[in-house]
Motif scaffolding. Structure first.
Motif, PDB file in Angstrom:
ATOM      1  N   GLU A 197       0.590  -1.211   0.003  1.00  0.00           N
ATOM      2  CA  GLU A 197      -0.140  -0.245  -0.009  1.00  0.00           C
ATOM      3  C   GLU A 197       0.993   1.077  -0.194  1.00  0.00           C
ATOM      4  N   THR A 216      -3.524   5.542 -10.893  1.00  0.00           N
ATOM      5  CA  THR A 216      -3.930   5.869  -8.570  1.00  0.00           C
ATOM      6  C   THR A 216      -2.884   4.367  -8.978  1.00  0.00           C
ATOM      7  N   THR A 260       0.504   4.378  -2.897  1.00  0.00           N
ATOM      8  CA  THR A 260      -0.145   5.642  -2.058  1.00  0.00           C
ATOM      9  C   THR A 260       1.323   6.473  -3.140  1.00  0.00           C
TER      10      THR A 260
END
Length: 491
Positions: free
Chosen positions: A400, A455, A404
Motif C-alpha cells: 500500500e 492511481t 500510494t
C-alpha cells in the motif's frame, strides 16, 4: 618456537631452511622473536661479501655467548627471487662450517640458524619462479605468512585476517565471513571504494540536451552524489548492502573439496604473496564485484538519480518505498547476471538500459521492474478496468505504501511511468520521433483513464495495453504521411 623447544637438549643446534611466501618486510622484529632467543636478524643483501657473513657467524657461535642462558637464534634473510642459487648454497656452506668450528670448541649447543627465503612461490618476469629443494643437513620448513597478529590493525582489512584461522577463510563463504565480522562490511567497502565500483558501471552516452538537463551524464557529479547518499542516508546504504549480500549468496557454493569461490580464486587468478594475503585480495575482489553488480542493477535506466540528494521529492519517496518491496528487491536480472560464468571476476561492464528509442532516463523509479511485474499481473486481471480493483491488485503486488507513493507521483508528475513504458515497449515508426510518439500514447491513455491520473501502476499498464492497437494504426498511417504532415495535423 615449537621446533626449537622440541629439539631442546639434543646436542648441536639446528640449521633450518625456511621458505615463506611473505616478503622481507613481513618478518617480525627481533624483539617479537625473543621467545626463541633471537639475537639478530641479518638480511644477506646488506652484506658486502662472504667475509662479513663469516664474521657474523663466528660471533654468533663464539665462546662469548656460552654463558648466556637459553637457546640463541640467528635469522638470515634472503629474497628467493632476487638471490642466485649459488649464493644461497655458499651461505649454507658458511653456516655449516661455522657450526663445525663451534662444535669442536664445544660452543655449538643451543645455537640455531634460520635461513629464511622470502617470496617463495612468487613469479617474476618471463614466468621465473623460485624452486625450493630440501638440503642435506638442514631441516626444511615452509611458513606461508610470517606476519603476526600484533602487526595487523583491526581497522585494516589485512588486520582482520591476521590471528584468525586460515582454514576458516578457506571453508567459509564471503557471506558468512561478513556475518562473523571477519572482513570489512559491505557498507565500509562501498564507501571506501566508491570510485572503483561506480567506474565499473558504464552508462550509455546521452545526447548533449539530456546531459544539460541533469547530472546523469556527469560522472564526477554522480560520484559525489553517490558518496553523499552512502554517508548521509542510512536507507540507501542498507539497500546497497542487502543487494550486494544477495549477490554474495549466489557465490556461496563450495566445490567438491569444500573450498569456497574466493579460496579458489586466491589459489589461481589472484595468487600473489602469501596465501593469507591472496585470500584477503580475493575476498575484497568478490565484495567489489558484488557491489558493482548491485550498482549496475540499481542504475539501470539511470534509476539511481531518483535516490540522490536534490532529486524530485515524490520520485525519491517512491524510490525508497519500492526498495522495501520484496518483489522489487528480488532483482531477477541482478541474480541472473551474478550467476553468469566469470561474473565474480568481471570488471567494467555496460549498465542495462531498456530504451528502444535511444538511452532511457527513467522518470519513474524502478520502472523496469514495475513494468515487468505489471506485465506478469496483467494476464491475471484480464480486461479489468475498475480503478479500485486494479489498485487493490497493485497493493498485493507492491504494498500500500508504494502504491500510494506512485499515485502521488502521477498526480504531481503526470505521465512518469507512461514515459518509461513508451520508451521501453513501444515500437519505433519511420518519420515519427519519440516525443511525438509519446504524445500519441498520452492522448490515447488519457482517454482510457478518463483524463485523470493513474492511481496504480497496474492501471496505467492496462490502459497502455488497451490503447496499443489504436496507437499502432495511427502511427503506421502517420509514417506514410511523413513527419512534417503528421506534426502539422497534431500540433
Amino acid at each position: 618456537q615449537h621446533t626449537i623447544t622440541a629439539h631442546a637438549g639434543q646436542g648441536e643446534g639446528l640449521l633450518i631452511d625456511l621458505a615463506s611466501s611473505s616478503p622481507l618486510a613481513h618478518m617480525p622484529s627481533a624483539q617479537d622473536l625473543a621467545a626463541v632467543g633471537c639475537t639478530q636478524i641479518l638480511p644477506l643483501s646488506q652484506l658486502s661479501g662472504i667475509q662479513q657473513l663469516e664474521d657474523a657467524l663466528d660471533k654468533f657461535f663464539g665462546a662469548s655467548s656460552v654463558s648466556d642462558a637459553g637457546p640463541k637464534t640467528l635469522i638470515l634473510q634472503a629474497d628467493a627471487l632476487a638471490g642466485s642459487t649459488s649464493r644461497m648454497a655458499l651461505a649454507r656452506r658458511c653456516c655449516e662450517e661455522a657450526r663445525c668450528k663451534a662444535a669442536a670448541k664445544g660452543t655449538a649447543a643451543a645455537r640455531h640458524v634460520f635461513l629464511v627465503q622470502h617470496r617463495a612461490g612468487w613469479s617474476v618476469h618471463a614466468g621465473r619462479r623460485f624452486a625450493w629443494q630440501p638440503q642435506l643437513g638442514w631441516r626444511s620448513m615452509f611458513v606461508d605468512d610470517l606476519q603476526s597478529a600484533k602487526s595487523g590493525s583491526c581497522s585494516h582489512p589485512e588486520g582482520l585476517i591476521l590471528g584468525q584461522s586460515l582454514e576458516k577463510f578457506l571453508r567459509s563463504s564471503v557471506r558468512d565471513l561478513l556475518d562473523q565480522g571477519l572482513v570489512p562490511s559491505m557498507e565500509q567497502m562501498a564507501l571506501s571504494r566508491a570510485y572503483t565500483c561506480l567506474v565499473r558501471c558504464i552508462q550509455p552516452p546521452l545526447p548533449d540536451t539530456v546531459q544539460r538537463e541533469g547530472p546523469c551524464g556527469d560522472f564526477a557529479r554522480r560520484l559525489a552524489n553517490y558518496r553523499t547518499a552512502l554517508s548521509q542516508e542510512p536507507r540507501f546504504s542498507r539497500v546497497v548492502e542487502s543487494l550486494a549480500k544477495l549477490v554474495l549468496e549466489k557465490w556461496a557454493q563450495p566445490d567438491a573439496s569444500g573450498l569456497q569461490l574466493h579460496a579458489r580464486i586466491a589459489m589461481n587468478e589472484l595468487r600473489v604473496g602469501s596465501l593469507r594475503h591472496s585470500i584477503r585480495l580475493a575476498v575484497e575482489r568478490l565484495q567489489l564485484a558484488a557491489l558493482s553488480h548491485t550498482l549496475r542493477w540499481l542504475d539501470m535506466d539511470f534509476n539511481l538519480e531518483h535516490a540522490m540528494t536534490g532529486a524530485n521529492a515524490k520520485r525519491q519517496l517512491l524510490w525508497y518505498e519500492l526498495t522495501s518491496v520484496p518483489a522489487v528487491m528480488a532483482a531477477p536480472l541482478l541474480t541472473a547476471a551474478a550467476q553468469k560464468p566469470g561474473a565474480a571476476l568481471q570488471g567494467a561492464a555496460p549498465v542495462l538500459n531498456g530504451g528502444r528509442h535511444g538511452p532511457l532516463v527513467c522518470k519513474c523509479p524502478f520502472s523496469a521492474r514495475l513494468l515487468a511485474l505489471c506485465a506478469a499481473a496483467a494476464t491475471e486481471v484480464g480486461d479489468e478496468r475498475d480503478p479500485g480493483r486494479l489498485r487493490a491488485f497493485s497493493i498485493t503486488m507492491i504494498g500500500e505504501a508504494a502504491t500510494t507513493a506512485f499515485a502521488a507521483l502521477e498526480e504531481g508528475c503526470p505521465g512518469s511511468l507512461l514515459h518509461d513504458a513508451v520508451a521501453s515497449w513501444a515500437p519505433s515508426y519511420p518519420e515519427i520521433p519519440f516525443d511525438f510518439l509519446l504524445k500519441i500514447y498520452a492522448a490515447a491513455c488519457q482517454e482510457q483513464l478518463c483524463s485523470r491520473p493513474a492511481t496504480s501502476p497496474l492501471e496505467l499498464v492496462m490502459a497502455f495495453r488497451r490503447s496499443s492497437t489504436q496507437v499502432s494504426s495511427i502511427c503506421s498511417l502517420l509514417s506514410l504521411l511523413g513527419a512534417k504532415v503528421a506534426t502539422e495535423m497534431f500540433a
